[in-house]
Design a protein around this motif. Sequence first.
Motif, mmCIF file in Angstrom:
data_model
loop_
_atom_site.group_PDB
_atom_site.id
_atom_site.type_symbol
_atom_site.label_atom_id
_atom_site.label_comp_id
_atom_site.label_asym_id
_atom_site.label_seq_id
_atom_site.Cartn_x
_atom_site.Cartn_y
_atom_site.Cartn_z
ATOM 1 N N ALA A 207 12.871 -2.848 7.089
ATOM 2 C CA ALA A 207 11.609 -2.618 6.382
ATOM 3 C C ALA A 207 11.011 -3.784 5.942
ATOM 4 O O ALA A 207 9.858 -3.994 5.756
ATOM 5 N N MET A 208 11.679 -4.810 5.564
ATOM 6 C CA MET A 208 11.427 -5.952 5.225
ATOM 7 C C MET A 208 10.957 -6.903 6.342
ATOM 8 O O MET A 208 10.162 -7.894 6.424
ATOM 9 N N ASP A 209 11.533 -6.816 7.724
ATOM 10 C CA ASP A 209 11.010 -7.436 8.739
ATOM 11 C C ASP A 209 9.630 -6.924 9.226
ATOM 12 O O ASP A 209 8.626 -7.587 9.738
ATOM 13 N N TYR A 210 9.341 -5.393 9.133
ATOM 14 C CA TYR A 210 8.204 -4.881 9.686
ATOM 15 C C TYR A 210 6.924 -5.606 9.050
ATOM 16 O O TYR A 210 6.111 -5.863 10.107
ATOM 17 N N VAL A 263 -15.284 -1.326 1.846
ATOM 18 C CA VAL A 263 -13.778 -1.259 2.146
ATOM 19 C C VAL A 263 -13.107 -0.306 1.548
ATOM 20 O O VAL A 263 -13.451 0.231 0.180
ATOM 21 N N GLU A 264 -12.084 0.416 2.124
ATOM 22 C CA GLU A 264 -11.312 1.341 1.308
ATOM 23 C C GLU A 264 -9.789 0.822 1.391
ATOM 24 O O GLU A 264 -9.428 0.073 2.105
ATOM 25 N N SER A 265 -8.877 1.418 0.700
ATOM 26 C CA SER A 265 -7.549 1.581 0.824
ATOM 27 C C SER A 265 -7.007 2.735 0.278
ATOM 28 O O SER A 265 -7.475 3.564 0.126
ATOM 29 N N CYS A 266 -5.719 2.766 0.348
ATOM 30 C CA CYS A 266 -4.985 4.118 0.144
ATOM 31 C C CYS A 266 -3.763 4.037 -0.749
ATOM 32 O O CYS A 266 -3.191 3.045 -1.114
ATOM 33 N N PRO A 267 -3.534 5.170 -1.625
ATOM 34 C CA PRO A 267 -2.370 5.193 -2.413
ATOM 35 C C PRO A 267 -1.234 4.423 -1.997
ATOM 36 O O PRO A 267 -0.478 3.960 -2.929
ATOM 37 N N HIS A 268 -0.774 4.821 -0.780
ATOM 38 C CA HIS A 268 0.776 4.191 -0.480
ATOM 39 C C HIS A 268 0.650 2.679 -0.407
ATOM 40 O O HIS A 268 1.732 2.196 -0.619
ATOM 41 N N SER A 273 5.972 -0.829 -2.188
ATOM 42 C CA SER A 273 5.870 -2.175 -1.579
ATOM 43 C C SER A 273 7.004 -2.055 -0.635
ATOM 44 O O SER A 273 7.839 -1.226 -0.403
ATOM 45 N N ALA A 274 7.182 -3.174 0.114
ATOM 46 C CA ALA A 274 8.213 -3.025 1.538
ATOM 47 C C ALA A 274 9.687 -2.873 0.885
ATOM 48 O O ALA A 274 10.376 -2.426 1.560
ATOM 49 N N GLU A 275 9.884 -3.666 -0.491
ATOM 50 C CA GLU A 275 11.002 -3.469 -1.083
ATOM 51 C C GLU A 275 11.463 -1.883 -1.212
ATOM 52 O O GLU A 275 12.583 -1.479 -1.195
ATOM 53 N N ASP A 276 10.363 -1.152 -1.569
ATOM 54 C CA ASP A 276 10.603 0.127 -1.820
ATOM 55 C C ASP A 276 11.110 0.799 -0.386
ATOM 56 O O ASP A 276 11.625 2.071 -0.472
ATOM 57 N N VAL A 277 10.156 0.647 0.475
ATOM 58 C CA VAL A 277 10.185 1.016 1.923
ATOM 59 C C VAL A 277 11.684 1.045 2.552
ATOM 60 O O VAL A 277 12.441 1.964 3.076
ATOM 61 N N GLU A 278 12.617 -0.052 2.030
ATOM 62 C CA GLU A 278 13.786 -0.167 2.159
ATOM 63 C C GLU A 278 14.887 1.125 1.870
ATOM 64 O O GLU A 278 15.612 1.604 2.626
ATOM 65 N N GLU A 279 14.149 1.613 0.517
ATOM 66 C CA GLU A 279 14.949 2.718 0.199
ATOM 67 C C GLU A 279 14.515 4.054 0.919
ATOM 68 O O GLU A 279 15.159 4.933 1.207
ATOM 69 N N ILE A 280 13.325 3.991 1.249
ATOM 70 C CA ILE A 280 12.476 5.487 1.403
ATOM 71 C C ILE A 280 12.975 5.562 2.911
ATOM 72 O O ILE A 280 12.963 6.735 3.409
ATOM 73 N N LYS A 285 6.834 4.411 7.080
ATOM 74 C CA LYS A 285 6.095 3.511 7.865
ATOM 75 C C LYS A 285 4.678 3.992 8.220
ATOM 76 O O LYS A 285 4.263 5.191 8.501
ATOM 77 N N CYS A 286 3.690 2.860 8.332
ATOM 78 C CA CYS A 286 2.333 3.060 8.534
ATOM 79 C C CYS A 286 1.915 1.818 8.949
ATOM 80 O O CYS A 286 2.525 0.857 9.020
ATOM 81 N N GLN A 287 0.472 1.745 9.586
ATOM 82 C CA GLN A 287 -0.165 0.620 9.929
ATOM 83 C C GLN A 287 -1.311 0.581 9.572
ATOM 84 O O GLN A 287 -2.233 1.603 9.647
ATOM 85 N N PRO A 288 -2.102 -0.301 8.852
ATOM 86 C CA PRO A 288 -1.097 -1.691 8.468
ATOM 87 C C PRO A 288 0.004 -1.207 7.816
ATOM 88 O O PRO A 288 0.213 -0.208 7.099
ATOM 89 N N PRO A 289 0.861 -2.313 7.640
ATOM 90 C CA PRO A 289 2.289 -1.975 6.974
ATOM 91 C C PRO A 289 2.318 -2.068 5.508
ATOM 92 O O PRO A 289 1.191 -2.792 5.011
ATOM 93 N N ILE A 290 3.014 -1.383 4.958
ATOM 94 C CA ILE A 290 3.248 -1.549 3.324
ATOM 95 C C ILE A 290 3.634 -2.988 3.027
ATOM 96 O O ILE A 290 4.714 -3.448 3.743
ATOM 97 N N ARG A 291 3.098 -3.745 2.274
ATOM 98 C CA ARG A 291 3.380 -5.261 2.157
ATOM 99 C C ARG A 291 4.495 -5.465 1.330
ATOM 100 O O ARG A 291 4.825 -4.733 0.254
#
Length: 451
Positions: A207-210, A263-268, A273-280, A285-291
């Motif tokens: 998740a940190m590489d993505y 410009v818009e953004s999204c709740p996720h 953050s990518a650190e959270d995605v490591e656990e989830i 996963k989405c594009q653009p990635p969670i940073r």
Amino acid sequence: MLDLIIKNGEVILSDGPKKVEIGVKDGKITAIAENIIDDAKEVIDASGQYVLPGMVDTHVHISEPGRTEWEGFETGSKALAAGGTTSYVEMPLNALPATTNKAALDLKLEAAKTQNYVDYAFYGGLIPGNIDDLEDLHKAGVPAFKAFISNVGSDIPGDFERADDFTLYKGMKKLAELDQTLCLHSENPVITSKLEAEFVSEGKVSAMDYPDARPVFTEVEAVQRALLFAKETGCRLHIVHISTSEAVQEILKARAEGLDVTVESCPHYFAMSAEDVEEIGNYAKCQPPIRKKVDHDKLWEELLNGNIDWLTSDHSPCTEDLKTNADNLFEAWGGISGAQNNVDLMFDLAVKQRGLPIERFVELIATTPAKRFNLKDKGEIAIGKDADIIFVDPNQSYTVKREDLYYKNKHSAYEGRTINCRVTKTILRGNEVFDLEEGILGQPKGELMKK
């Protein structure tokens, strides 16, 4: 006689919260006053709750027709209603065929007309070879168009395709003639695809590489290119689901120079953050990635400083196997099921935890997108507007559970997360469509929105 009076709530008007009552007749807001004297057919007590306009979600993927096993209009619109959304604009993918000509639009219109629990509209798509179809879609009433400066689609006939630079240029010229808005997914496809392949070959698939495989500059470069094309063609532009502060700053510069760009953004992007995605894991996963957190924090600064125009779900569902059968994050389907947790999640994070003014929150979820896409009956609590109203209880807390999700495929990156507020009621044009205790109410009443 009024059909409905809503009383005792803290009503969020354009100039801030007010302790007023709302009167509704024939689906419209007809009265706003401290005390409405009328023998209304129904009175709803909103004591202890905020009363807001329903969310206008301008970035939703419903996969019907063609990929209805991913999400259909019935399940998707139920989730939207339960989450406090009263109208949405649906993307030209991931349905099959993609909505890139009038015939495909007609298929979607037919499929949608008796299944929606909230109001809806459909984007048209810009892809290679369909410039001559844009005017027909425009005449059919689509509120805007969508294109990708990134890899998209599949080898399946009728699926969506990426717009190359020539398609983008010619399409933007045509859309400028039609006085239409182009919405763009902006990531450099050549660099991201080759970097991803390189990372996978080296076994760097965490998740940190993505986010490192889809680095910040690939979003910024694509945004810069889009802005240059917009300047050249005069096309009105909207950049979707932005994930980086640097890209927001490029958009602000272009706007200061006179470009008509939002410009818009999204709740996720704010909730994780990518650190959270490591656990989830793959569900996030989405594009653009969670940073990573450093970029995540910078994006929060942009939102709180008023530099992001509105929020959308980018609800992009799929069957669960496309998440669970992947060996790593890189192989998993890139999309988050988020339509049911826009309002409550961001109200908690932005209003309660970070002090965002609640009237600004309403602009982010409803007023600004409705104005941008000329949905003139939507987006605010005001006389003459549709009575699209939601209740938010700031004192309720709950944990997101799979069994409470209305999606066709009941998975979510937010499963197990505690959210410290709750949507308790959703009203569409004066009709209750969701109640926290009773669930979805009645038959589908959603209608096609027209500009």
